[in-house]
Structure formats: structure tokens, C-alpha cells
Motif scaffolding. Structure first.
Motif, PDB file in Angstrom:
ATOM      1  N   THR A 156       0.845  -1.194   0.000  1.00 22.53           N
ATOM      2  CA  THR A 156       0.000   0.000   0.000  1.00 22.53           C
ATOM      3  C   THR A 156       0.879   1.242   0.000  1.00 22.53           C
ATOM      4  O   THR A 156       2.044   1.204   0.404  1.00 22.53           O
ATOM      5  N   THR A 157       0.288   2.334  -0.441  1.00 20.67           N
ATOM      6  CA  THR A 157       1.055   3.578  -0.418  1.00 20.67           C
ATOM      7  C   THR A 157       1.415   3.962   1.013  1.00 20.67           C
ATOM      8  O   THR A 157       2.460   4.568   1.256  1.00 20.67           O
ATOM      9  N   HIS A 207       1.939  10.949  -2.496  1.00 19.53           N
ATOM     10  CA  HIS A 207       0.896  11.238  -3.492  1.00 19.53           C
ATOM     11  C   HIS A 207       1.218  12.513  -4.277  1.00 19.53           C
ATOM     12  O   HIS A 207       0.856  12.612  -5.458  1.00 19.53           O
ATOM     13  N   GLN A 227       1.137  10.975  -7.548  1.00 25.80           N
ATOM     14  CA  GLN A 227      -0.310  11.073  -7.728  1.00 25.80           C
ATOM     15  C   GLN A 227      -1.028   9.736  -7.470  1.00 25.80           C
ATOM     16  O   GLN A 227      -1.977   9.687  -6.705  1.00 25.80           O
ATOM     17  N   THR A 228      -0.601   8.656  -8.144  1.00 23.95           N
ATOM     18  CA  THR A 228      -1.282   7.372  -7.984  1.00 23.95           C
ATOM     19  C   THR A 228      -0.254   6.264  -7.766  1.00 23.95           C
ATOM     20  O   THR A 228       0.931   6.400  -8.101  1.00 23.95           O
ATOM     21  N   LYS A 229      -0.739   5.163  -7.228  1.00 20.42           N
ATOM     22  CA  LYS A 229       0.118   3.991  -7.033  1.00 20.42           C
ATOM     23  C   LYS A 229       0.601   3.460  -8.374  1.00 20.42           C
ATOM     24  O   LYS A 229       1.750   3.030  -8.509  1.00 20.42           O
ATOM     25  N   GLU A 230      -0.270   3.499  -9.383  1.00 20.62           N
ATOM     26  CA  GLU A 230       0.115   3.018 -10.706  1.00 20.62           C
ATOM     27  C   GLU A 230       1.279   3.831 -11.274  1.00 20.62           C
ATOM     28  O   GLU A 230       2.196   3.263 -11.894  1.00 20.62           O
ATOM     29  N   ASN A 231       1.255   5.134 -11.090  1.00 20.87           N
ATOM     30  CA  ASN A 231       2.362   5.972 -11.552  1.00 20.87           C
ATOM     31  C   ASN A 231       3.654   5.610 -10.848  1.00 20.87           C
ATOM     32  O   ASN A 231       4.725   5.568 -11.459  1.00 20.87           O
ATOM     33  N   ASP A 249      -4.023  -4.281 -14.936  1.00 17.21           N
ATOM     34  CA  ASP A 249      -3.927  -3.175 -15.893  1.00 17.21           C
ATOM     35  C   ASP A 249      -3.189  -3.654 -17.139  1.00 17.21           C
ATOM     36  O   ASP A 249      -1.992  -3.400 -17.295  1.00 17.21           O
TER      37      ASP A 249
END
Length: 215
Positions: A47-48, A63, A67-71, A134
């Protein structure tokens, strides 16, 4: 809890005072923390919050950086990929055999895996997570290797027509992935490098056979 202290040099993170650093340095800290957490807990478990705690940094800062975990995952994969890119010599320029660039690429890639098993595990974990969650991202991850290695081997002058290089590189990637999983499962560096040498001989025989047919 995250709050600013009276000093401009520190913040308080979960009861501990942490020195302020540049955004670039903080980004690197998050990436390194992500390697550790992903290798230990998998991507779903990373998790972040866990990554921020591992980096001893505010979650909000993570963040802000990604911005996102995917990034974050894609940025981490790009960094790990950059570490294992090999500048194989150009065979025509060095007088090396036509198969030497391929042998260099495979050997140095697997040497990186053997020397950095935690980082290698993180690349596999990210790939498998992306494939499940994804597919578009999974395709972009694979393309990093496919495009870079195809360009490298074309530049090195391997004896294959351009249209056949992509198929050859896909085979090379499949071998490297398999050897990486073997190393992760068995933790036997010597065996992995012996099997890598065998893979190199198989690839060399393929190239020599292709050269003979072309001649």
C-alpha cells in the motif's frame, strides 16, 4: 499524523522528526522503499501507506510525487529497467562475433538479477500485478524491453533481417524471464549463471543457423 514543526528543515512523521530533502531525493526514497515493500509483500500488499512508512515520509508527499500507485509502479519499473540496460558492443566495429552482443546482453542482464535479487523480484511482482489489473500498463512494461533490446541488437549488427529481430528479442526476453523466476525460486546464483551460459549457446546456434540460411 503529519505536521510541520517550527523548523523549516524537519517535519514530524508518525512521531519521528524527519529532515526535509529535495523533491528529487524524496522521489528516490519512495522508489527504494517501494522495492523493499513490493519484494516483501507483493504489489497488492504494498500500500502507499506502507511505502511511505518505509521511506519515513508523509503519505501526502508520496501522493504529491506520484499522484497514484500506478504511476509509482511504472516509475519504479522504468528505474529498474534502466539499471539492467546493457550497452552491448557493436560486433562490426569491435571485430567480435555476430553473437557477442546477444551473449553480452543476456549475461549482463542475468548478472544483474543474481546481484540484485530483491530488485529482480520487484520487477516480476510489478509485471504480474499489471497483467492481472492493468493490461495496458503490462503492455507498456513489456515494450520497454522489446523496443530497447531490439534497437540495441540492430545497432550491434546481429545477422538477422530487421523484421526477424523482434521475434528473436521476444525469445531472448522469455529466456531471461524464465531464468529470473528460477533464480528467485531456487536462490542458486551459480546454477543461474550456468544456465545463462547454456541459453547463450542456444541463441548463438540460432544466429549461426540463420546466417547460414541467408548465405
Amino acid at each position: 499524523m503529519v505536521r510541520l514543526t517550527g523548523s523549516t528543515d524537519h517535519v514530524c512523521v508518525r512521531g519521528a522528526f524527519v529532515a526535509r530533502i529535495s523533491a528529487a531525493e524524496r522521489r528516490e526514497q519512495f522508489l527504494e522503499a517501494a522495492v523493499t515493500v513490493i519484494a516483501r509483500d507483493g504489489v497488492d500488499g504494498a500500500t502507499t501507506r506502507k511505502i511511505a512508512d518505509e521511506a519515513r515520509s508523509p503519505l501526502a508527499t508520496l501522493h504529491y510525487c506520484f499522484q497514484t500507485k500506478e504511476n509509482l509502479l511504472f516509475a519504479l519499473y522504468e528505474q529498474l529497467f534502466s539499471e539492467i540496460r546493457v550497452e552491448a558492443p557493436t560486433a562490426l566495429a569491435t571485430g567480435a562475433s555476430a553473437a557477442q552482443p546477444v551473449e553480452d546482453l543476456m549475461t549482463e542482464t542475468m548478472r544483474w538479477v543474481v546481484d540484485h535479487p530483491v530488485r529482480a523480484r520487484a520487477t516480476i511482482e510489478i509485471t504480474l500485478w499489471a497483467e492481472r489489473n492493468d493490461p495496458g500498463m503490462a503492455g507498456r512494461l513489456y515494450a520497454l524491453f522489446l523496443e530497447a533490446w531490439s534497437e540495441l541488437l540492430l545497432r550491434a549488427g546481429i545477422p538477422l533481417p530487421a523484421e526477424a529481430v523482434e521475434t528473436f528479442v521476444r525469445l531472448l526476453i522469455a529466456m531471461a524471464d524464465g531464468l529470473t523466476l528460477q533464480m528467485i525460486a531456487e536462490q542458486d546464483a551459480e546454477r543461474t549463471m550456468r544456465d545463462t551460459a547454456t541459453a547463450c549457446r542456444v541463441l548463438k546456434a540460432y544466429l549461426e543457423g540463420s546466417s547460414s540460411k541467408a548465405a
